[in-house]
Design an enzyme around this catalytic site. Structure first.
Site, PDB file in Angstrom:
ATOM      1  N   CYS A 160       0.858  -1.263  -0.399  1.00 21.95           N
ATOM      2  CA  CYS A 160      -0.310   0.042  -0.508  1.00 21.95           C
ATOM      3  C   CYS A 160       1.134   1.332  -0.132  1.00 21.95           C
ATOM      4  O   CYS A 160       0.446   2.240  -0.417  1.00 21.95           O
ATOM      5  CB  CYS A 160      -0.980   0.107   1.011  1.00 21.95           C
ATOM      6  SG  CYS A 160      -2.632  -1.747   1.441  1.00 21.95           S
ATOM      7  N   HIS A 215      -3.535   7.094   1.257  1.00 22.41           N
ATOM      8  CA  HIS A 215      -3.996   5.263   0.562  1.00 22.41           C
ATOM      9  C   HIS A 215      -5.551   5.202   1.047  1.00 22.41           C
ATOM     10  O   HIS A 215      -5.930   5.637   2.201  1.00 22.41           O
ATOM     11  CB  HIS A 215      -2.897   4.505   1.428  1.00 22.41           C
ATOM     12  CG  HIS A 215      -3.964   3.410   1.378  1.00 22.41           C
ATOM     13  ND1 HIS A 215      -3.919   2.998  -0.159  1.00 22.41           N
ATOM     14  CD2 HIS A 215      -3.399   2.399   1.895  1.00 22.41           C
ATOM     15  CE1 HIS A 215      -4.305   1.746  -0.273  1.00 22.41           C
ATOM     16  NE2 HIS A 215      -4.440   0.680   1.445  1.00 22.41           N
ATOM     17  N   ASN A 248     -10.044  -0.573  -2.205  1.00 22.79           N
ATOM     18  CA  ASN A 248      -9.273  -0.258  -1.892  1.00 22.79           C
ATOM     19  C   ASN A 248      -7.695  -1.388  -3.288  1.00 22.79           C
ATOM     20  O   ASN A 248      -8.017  -2.209  -2.868  1.00 22.79           O
ATOM     21  CB  ASN A 248      -8.090  -0.986  -0.508  1.00 22.79           C
ATOM     22  CG  ASN A 248      -7.532  -1.000  -0.491  1.00 22.79           C
ATOM     23  OD1 ASN A 248      -6.498  -0.732  -1.216  1.00 22.79           O
ATOM     24  ND2 ASN A 248      -7.166  -0.639   1.516  1.00 22.79           N
TER      25      ASN A 248
HETATM   26  N1  ACO Z   1     -19.490  -9.446   5.533  1.00 26.45           N
HETATM   27  C1  ACO Z   1     -19.743  -9.845   7.147  1.00 26.45           C
HETATM   28  N2  ACO Z   1     -19.647  -9.638   7.747  1.00 26.45           N
HETATM   29  C2  ACO Z   1     -18.107  -9.304   8.235  1.00 26.45           C
HETATM   30  C3  ACO Z   1     -17.113  -9.313   7.156  1.00 26.45           C
HETATM   31  C4  ACO Z   1     -17.822  -9.692   6.015  1.00 26.45           C
HETATM   32  N3  ACO Z   1     -17.179  -8.822   4.548  1.00 26.45           N
HETATM   33  N4  ACO Z   1     -16.207  -9.468   6.939  1.00 26.45           N
HETATM   34  C5  ACO Z   1     -15.797  -9.619   8.545  1.00 26.45           C
HETATM   35  N5  ACO Z   1     -17.133  -9.892   9.136  1.00 26.45           N
HETATM   36  C6  ACO Z   1     -17.563 -10.396  10.777  1.00 26.45           C
HETATM   37  C7  ACO Z   1     -16.803 -10.545  11.101  1.00 26.45           C
HETATM   38  O1  ACO Z   1     -16.304 -11.706  10.751  1.00 26.45           O
HETATM   39  C8  ACO Z   1     -17.351 -10.383  12.707  1.00 26.45           C
HETATM   40  O2  ACO Z   1     -18.101 -11.169  12.901  1.00 26.45           O
HETATM   41  P1  ACO Z   1     -17.933 -11.804  14.559  1.00 26.45           P
HETATM   42  O3  ACO Z   1     -18.687 -10.963  15.294  1.00 26.45           O
HETATM   43  O4  ACO Z   1     -19.055 -12.552  14.265  1.00 26.45           O
HETATM   44  O5  ACO Z   1     -16.730 -11.968  14.741  1.00 26.45           O
HETATM   45  C9  ACO Z   1     -17.752  -9.010  12.349  1.00 26.45           C
HETATM   46  O6  ACO Z   1     -17.823  -9.170  10.967  1.00 26.45           O
HETATM   47  C10 ACO Z   1     -17.193  -7.950  12.658  1.00 26.45           C
HETATM   48  O7  ACO Z   1     -15.990  -8.091  12.322  1.00 26.45           O
HETATM   49  P2  ACO Z   1     -14.682  -6.757  12.651  1.00 26.45           P
HETATM   50  O8  ACO Z   1     -13.310  -7.636  13.022  1.00 26.45           O
HETATM   51  O9  ACO Z   1     -14.851  -6.608  15.053  1.00 26.45           O
HETATM   52  O10 ACO Z   1     -15.134  -5.531  12.340  1.00 26.45           O
HETATM   53  P3  ACO Z   1     -14.571  -4.216  12.356  1.00 26.45           P
HETATM   54  O11 ACO Z   1     -15.530  -3.764  12.429  1.00 26.45           O
HETATM   55  O12 ACO Z   1     -12.949  -4.284  13.202  1.00 26.45           O
HETATM   56  O13 ACO Z   1     -14.132  -3.840  10.856  1.00 26.45           O
HETATM   57  C11 ACO Z   1     -12.866  -4.293   9.259  1.00 26.45           C
HETATM   58  C12 ACO Z   1     -13.892  -5.063  10.153  1.00 26.45           C
HETATM   59  C13 ACO Z   1     -13.811  -3.720   8.004  1.00 26.45           C
HETATM   60  C14 ACO Z   1     -11.727  -5.056   8.150  1.00 26.45           C
HETATM   61  C15 ACO Z   1     -12.211  -3.456  10.154  1.00 26.45           C
HETATM   62  O14 ACO Z   1     -10.849  -4.264  11.603  1.00 26.45           O
HETATM   63  C16 ACO Z   1     -10.639  -2.717   9.712  1.00 26.45           C
HETATM   64  O15 ACO Z   1     -11.117  -1.052   8.096  1.00 26.45           O
HETATM   65  N6  ACO Z   1      -9.587  -3.150   9.607  1.00 26.45           N
HETATM   66  C17 ACO Z   1      -8.737  -1.746   8.553  1.00 26.45           C
HETATM   67  C18 ACO Z   1      -8.392  -3.166   7.647  1.00 26.45           C
HETATM   68  C19 ACO Z   1      -7.888  -2.714   6.520  1.00 26.45           C
HETATM   69  O16 ACO Z   1      -8.477  -1.539   5.812  1.00 26.45           O
HETATM   70  N7  ACO Z   1      -7.282  -3.457   5.683  1.00 26.45           N
HETATM   71  C20 ACO Z   1      -7.365  -2.494   3.786  1.00 26.45           C
HETATM   72  C21 ACO Z   1      -6.325  -3.488   3.292  1.00 26.45           C
HETATM   73  S1  ACO Z   1      -4.345  -2.649   4.401  1.00 26.45           S
HETATM   74  C22 ACO Z   1      -4.592  -1.472   3.810  1.00 26.45           C
HETATM   75  O17 ACO Z   1      -4.857  -0.838   2.776  1.00 26.45           O
HETATM   76  C23 ACO Z   1      -4.114  -0.820   4.855  1.00 26.45           C
END
Ligand code: ACO
Length: 333
Positions: free
Chosen positions: A114, A260, A290
């Site tokens: 990234c 980003h 992304n």
């Molecule tokens: N659809 C539905 N439910 C989902 C999905 C999906 N696509 N993905 C995960 N879940 C579920 C999980 O399994 C979890 O279920 P559970 O509570 O029964 O265990 C629930 O949703 C909540 O998961 P959390 O991890 O608590 O969700 P969170 O609010 O943290 O959001 C997310 C997850 C969006 C990935 C968040 O952690 C995030 O934004 N992280 C940053 C990661 C990122 O942006 N990465 C991009 C690549 S890296 C980069 O470019 C920097």
């Protein structure tokens, strides 16, 4: 008079196939509501099979070269950033060089995910400041849609990523008018390598590619989303503040920040931490998802073509991603 690197042309290339959240609902156990709420993404672009990141980069590069008003043969070096090269080796730099029909100039591939575009831009900046090259093509492109895990194990990532490419031409100019790249700041913390990675295939193991890797689904990208989130919202503003301090500038001097496009909630947190009004932070993840290394040059091309940057504006770029790596660039437009 000292030399500065100036971005003289930009380009972008998004594949025409639009994949909405509703389309993803048919492939993944997810919902439009979950994706919008957690990431801000509404749709993204996916390539058709047979299109590689080099193909996306080439069209973006053609646009950037046109916009710079130079001939392609004037380019004397290429820097290419991607985490999704067409082949395990060689990298995409040589493919871009060949497809554009450029002479036997050098091409360097950057592997900083990234943060790849800013790392690549820093390389171009240094070569230009050193007087080694005069006109450098920097491309960043990703094809990620072809290796997403649509099971519950991978759905957190599968809904985030999109395909796309962006490019800039960076040219040597004398620094009298103050324009150009003022600084680049690069950081990493390799202790977090396995928090956001694709572990296999891996030459570390014999064989590099085994059935076990496939059945254990280790050939897909994985992340600890929360850890990524927590670090991204700290590191990106920190990198911008480091750049401002280095140049004796303040956040109030910033005309525009392009973070980003990892996740819209991350971009909004960056905006808050830098105390910027909404119109000074660029957010287009809604349309493209992304696109990893390509997200910044794609967004840059959009703002340039929309006329949102004027000569003399102060632009900050910042990124965070796999490695963990993070970076910033400060540019007087
Ligand atoms: N659809 C539905 N439910 C989902 C999905 C999906 N696509 N993905 C995960 N879940 C579920 C999980 O399994 C979890 O279920 P559970 O509570 O029964 O265990 C629930 O949703 C909540 O998961 P959390 O991890 O608590 O969700 P969170 O609010 O943290 O959001 C997310 C997850 C969006 C990935 C968040 O952690 C995030 O934004 N992280 C940053 C990661 C990122 O942006 N990465 C991009 C690549 S890296 C980069 O470019 C920097």
């Amino acid at each position: 008079m000292s030399v500065r690197a100036v971005i003289t042309g930009t380009g972008r290339n998004l594949p025409p196939r639009v994949v909405t959240n509703a389309d993803l609902e048919k492939l993944v156990n997810t919902s439009d509501e979950w994706i919008r709420e957690r990431s801000g993404i509404v749709e993204r672009r996916w390539v058709e099979t047979g299109t590689g990141s080099s193909d996306l980069a080439v069209e973006a590069a053609r646009q950037a070269i046109d916009a710079a008003g130079i001939r392609k043969d004037d380019i004397d070096f290429i820097v290419a950033a991607t985490l999704s090269p067409d082949y395990y080796f060689p990298g995409i730099g040589v493919l871009v060089q060949s497809e554009l029909g450029l002479p036997n100039i050098g091409a360097l591939d950057v592997r900083n995910q990234c943060s790849g575009f800013i790392y690549a831009l820093s390389v171009a900046d240094q070569y230009i400041r050193a007087g080694t090259y005069k006109k450098i093509l920097v491309v960043a492109a990703e094809v990620q849609s072809t290796n997403l895990d649509f099971t519950d194990q991978g759905r957190d990532m599968a809904v985030l990523f999109g395909d796309g490419g962006g490019a800039v031409v960076v040219e040597a100019h004398d620094s009298a008018d103050g324009r150009g790249i003022l600084s680049t700041h690069l950081f990493c913390d390799g202790r977090f390598a396995s928090e956001l990675w694709m572990e296999h295939p891996s030459p570390k193991y014999n064989p590099t590619f085994s059935m076990e890797m496939i059945t254990e689904r280790k050939t897909f990208p994985r992340m600890d989303g929360r850890r990524v989130f927590i670090n991204a919202v700290e590191r990106m503003p920190e990198a911008v503040l480091a750049a401002l301090a280095h140049n004796g500038l303040e956040t109030k001097d910033l005309s525009l920040v392009i973070p980003h496009q990892a996740n819209d909630r991350i971009s909004l947190m960056v905006m808050k931490k830098l105390q910027l009004p909404e119109e000074r932070i660029v957010r287009n993840i809604q349309r493209y998802g992304n696109t990893t290394a390509a997200s910044i040059p794609i967004a840059l091309d959009e703002v340039v073509r929309e006329g949102r940057l004027k000569n003399g504006d102060l632009l900050a770029l910042t990124a965070f991603g796999s490695g963990f790596t993070w970076a910033s660039a400060l540019i007087r437009w």
